[in-house]
Scaffold this motif. Sequence first.
Motif, PDB file in Angstrom:
ATOM      1  N   LYS A 315       3.223 -30.919 -58.441  1.00 16.83           N
ATOM      2  CA  LYS A 315       4.251 -31.017 -59.467  1.00 16.83           C
ATOM      3  C   LYS A 315       4.209 -29.806 -60.393  1.00 16.83           C
ATOM      4  CE  LYS A 315       1.375 -33.708 -62.636  1.00 16.83           C
ATOM      5  NZ  LYS A 315       1.317 -32.719 -63.712  1.00 16.83           N
ATOM      6  N   SER A 316       5.382 -29.491 -60.970  1.00 17.02           N
ATOM      7  CA  SER A 316       5.451 -28.408 -61.950  1.00 17.02           C
ATOM      8  C   SER A 316       5.417 -28.931 -63.385  1.00 17.02           C
ATOM      9  CB  SER A 316       6.724 -27.594 -61.735  1.00 17.02           C
ATOM     10  OG  SER A 316       7.878 -28.428 -61.835  1.00 17.02           O
ATOM     11  N   LYS A 317       5.873 -30.139 -63.562  1.00 12.79           N
ATOM     12  CA  LYS A 317       5.810 -30.811 -64.866  1.00 12.79           C
ATOM     13  C   LYS A 317       5.999 -32.317 -64.633  1.00 12.79           C
ATOM     14  CE  LYS A 317      10.706 -29.940 -65.879  1.00 12.79           C
ATOM     15  NZ  LYS A 317      11.674 -29.371 -66.818  1.00 12.79           N
ATOM     16  N   PRO A 318       5.602 -33.142 -65.601  1.00 13.83           N
ATOM     17  CA  PRO A 318       5.078 -32.804 -66.931  1.00 13.83           C
ATOM     18  C   PRO A 318       3.576 -32.530 -66.910  1.00 13.83           C
ATOM     19  CG  PRO A 318       5.301 -35.159 -66.698  1.00 13.83           C
ATOM     20  CD  PRO A 318       5.818 -34.582 -65.427  1.00 13.83           C
ATOM     21  N   VAL A 319       3.116 -31.790 -67.913  1.00 11.94           N
ATOM     22  CA  VAL A 319       1.677 -31.578 -68.118  1.00 11.94           C
ATOM     23  C   VAL A 319       1.224 -32.681 -69.077  1.00 11.94           C
ATOM     24  CG1 VAL A 319      -0.099 -29.948 -68.795  1.00 11.94           C
ATOM     25  CG2 VAL A 319       2.041 -29.111 -67.815  1.00 11.94           C
ATOM     26  N   ARG A 320       0.693 -33.738 -68.538  1.00 17.10           N
ATOM     27  CA  ARG A 320       0.455 -34.951 -69.329  1.00 17.10           C
ATOM     28  C   ARG A 320      -0.586 -34.752 -70.414  1.00 17.10           C
ATOM     29  NH1 ARG A 320       1.936 -36.792 -64.218  1.00 17.10           N
ATOM     30  NH2 ARG A 320       3.587 -38.390 -64.291  1.00 17.10           N
ATOM     31  N   TRP A 321      -1.658 -34.041 -70.092  1.00 17.13           N
ATOM     32  CA  TRP A 321      -2.689 -33.855 -71.115  1.00 17.13           C
ATOM     33  C   TRP A 321      -2.157 -33.036 -72.286  1.00 17.13           C
ATOM     34  CZ3 TRP A 321      -4.165 -29.070 -72.749  1.00 17.13           C
ATOM     35  CH2 TRP A 321      -3.864 -27.973 -71.909  1.00 17.13           C
ATOM     36  N   LEU A 322      -1.251 -32.088 -71.982  1.00 16.27           N
ATOM     37  CA  LEU A 322      -0.675 -31.269 -73.047  1.00 16.27           C
ATOM     38  C   LEU A 322       0.242 -32.110 -73.935  1.00 16.27           C
ATOM     39  CD1 LEU A 322      -0.425 -28.448 -74.253  1.00 16.27           C
ATOM     40  CD2 LEU A 322       1.473 -28.016 -72.688  1.00 16.27           C
ATOM     41  N   ILE A 323       0.955 -33.073 -73.326  1.00 16.67           N
ATOM     42  CA  ILE A 323       1.812 -33.951 -74.115  1.00 16.67           C
ATOM     43  C   ILE A 323       0.968 -34.804 -75.067  1.00 16.67           C
ATOM     44  CG2 ILE A 323       3.384 -35.929 -73.964  1.00 16.67           C
ATOM     45  CD1 ILE A 323       4.429 -34.790 -71.348  1.00 16.67           C
ATOM     46  N   VAL A 324      -0.130 -35.343 -74.535  1.00 14.42           N
ATOM     47  CA  VAL A 324      -0.986 -36.193 -75.362  1.00 14.42           C
ATOM     48  C   VAL A 324      -1.637 -35.388 -76.480  1.00 14.42           C
ATOM     49  CG1 VAL A 324      -3.049 -37.652 -75.357  1.00 14.42           C
ATOM     50  CG2 VAL A 324      -1.399 -37.808 -73.474  1.00 14.42           C
ATOM     51  N   VAL A 325      -2.229 -34.246 -76.122  1.00 16.27           N
ATOM     52  CA  VAL A 325      -2.891 -33.416 -77.133  1.00 16.27           C
ATOM     53  C   VAL A 325      -1.891 -32.917 -78.172  1.00 16.27           C
ATOM     54  CG1 VAL A 325      -4.149 -31.247 -77.499  1.00 16.27           C
ATOM     55  CG2 VAL A 325      -4.759 -32.740 -75.590  1.00 16.27           C
ATOM     56  N   GLY A 326      -0.723 -32.480 -77.711  1.00 10.68           N
ATOM     57  CA  GLY A 326       0.285 -31.991 -78.645  1.00 10.68           C
ATOM     58  C   GLY A 326       0.781 -33.075 -79.578  1.00 10.68           C
ATOM     59  N   SER A 327       0.974 -34.286 -79.051  1.00  8.37           N
ATOM     60  CA  SER A 327       1.437 -35.392 -79.892  1.00  8.37           C
ATOM     61  C   SER A 327       0.397 -35.756 -80.950  1.00  8.37           C
ATOM     62  CB  SER A 327       1.739 -36.617 -79.024  1.00  8.37           C
ATOM     63  OG  SER A 327       2.760 -36.328 -78.100  1.00  8.37           O
ATOM     64  N   VAL A 328      -0.872 -35.806 -80.556  1.00  8.27           N
ATOM     65  CA  VAL A 328      -1.942 -36.132 -81.511  1.00  8.27           C
ATOM     66  C   VAL A 328      -2.068 -35.040 -82.564  1.00  8.27           C
ATOM     67  CG1 VAL A 328      -4.435 -36.505 -81.751  1.00  8.27           C
ATOM     68  CG2 VAL A 328      -3.183 -37.574 -79.863  1.00  8.27           C
TER      69      VAL A 328
END
Length: 357
Positions: A315-328
Amino acid sequence: MSERSYSLLGLWPIINRWKSLVGAALALALVVSLIVALLLPNIYTSTAVFFPTNPQSSDPDRIVEGGKLDLGGRTEDLDRVITIGQSQPVAELIIKRFDLHRHYDTGQPGDDAADDKALREFSSNLSIVHNEREAIELTFQDYDKQLAARIANDLVQIIDSVNQQLTLENRRNVLGLYRTRYEFLNTEYERSRRQLVQARRRYGIYGLEQQSRYLAREIIKVESQLNQAQAGGPGNVAGLRRALRGLTQADGGNVINLENYVRGTDSLAMFTARLTDLQERLVKARGEYETADVTLKGKLSSLYVVQKAYPATKKSKPVRWLIVVGSVALTFALSIVVITLLELLRRTRRMSSASGL
């Protein structure tokens, strides 16, 4: 007075006083972002790479004549191909071919809102760019990796087809000119051939070299016999005179005679030269017409595909860890801003109360 300095260490007491609220906000952000990240579908990317060619160099007429295929696309060739790929007719053709209304769940085809939504969704998933190596990269994204690869490859074929159509109409017009010229020369050739046959019949000339020798021999022979008969030798003078007249004059009764031969020689030479010229031009025109017809029916690609689009292996996206870290991280930053504003508001109220007393 010296200016008061601020630092993150100075915020620690404030954060410590509001740690319960900040902790709750961070925990909520972590849970929500984690759920959202897990629910997001995987998006796969397929890319096709190709070089556009110059339409003039890829014209079959030029290649048949020995021209070379120029793989180096000019700026206008690159812009033209990108414009074709991003055009609405091409997008609508792909949407209809792959039934993307149902795939994107936008509604029934024919409805303006559904068509517009499908078109916007398709355009957001498509990217056509000119890279630094003078090639074009066509990229399409979708949660179905097989579909993404098929759409990318079909887009390349459609762009190639539309790009060829830009010169196809002119080539058809040229083919019509070749056909008109060939038909005209064929008609003129047949007319000139009939005129030559009629002239041969009229003047009684069927072989210039043979008939000239025959007339010269017969005239000399009859004149010699006539002279001998007039000198008292054997022979009928009147008959020989009639024979000589038949050989030299058109009204003498002979089909082959000197008068018609001399009169018809110039006409036959003109008709023969005309017929020979028309024959050469007719053969050349027929060859050009047949070549143009064959090349028009032939399909020569106007694109040089370096890499076809293949189904993505990851897959090219989503980058799940980046979404979680960015949201926090964003929640933490907003929490600091909110609690700082609350602290300032509380301090202002205390100062106002103290000054009132």
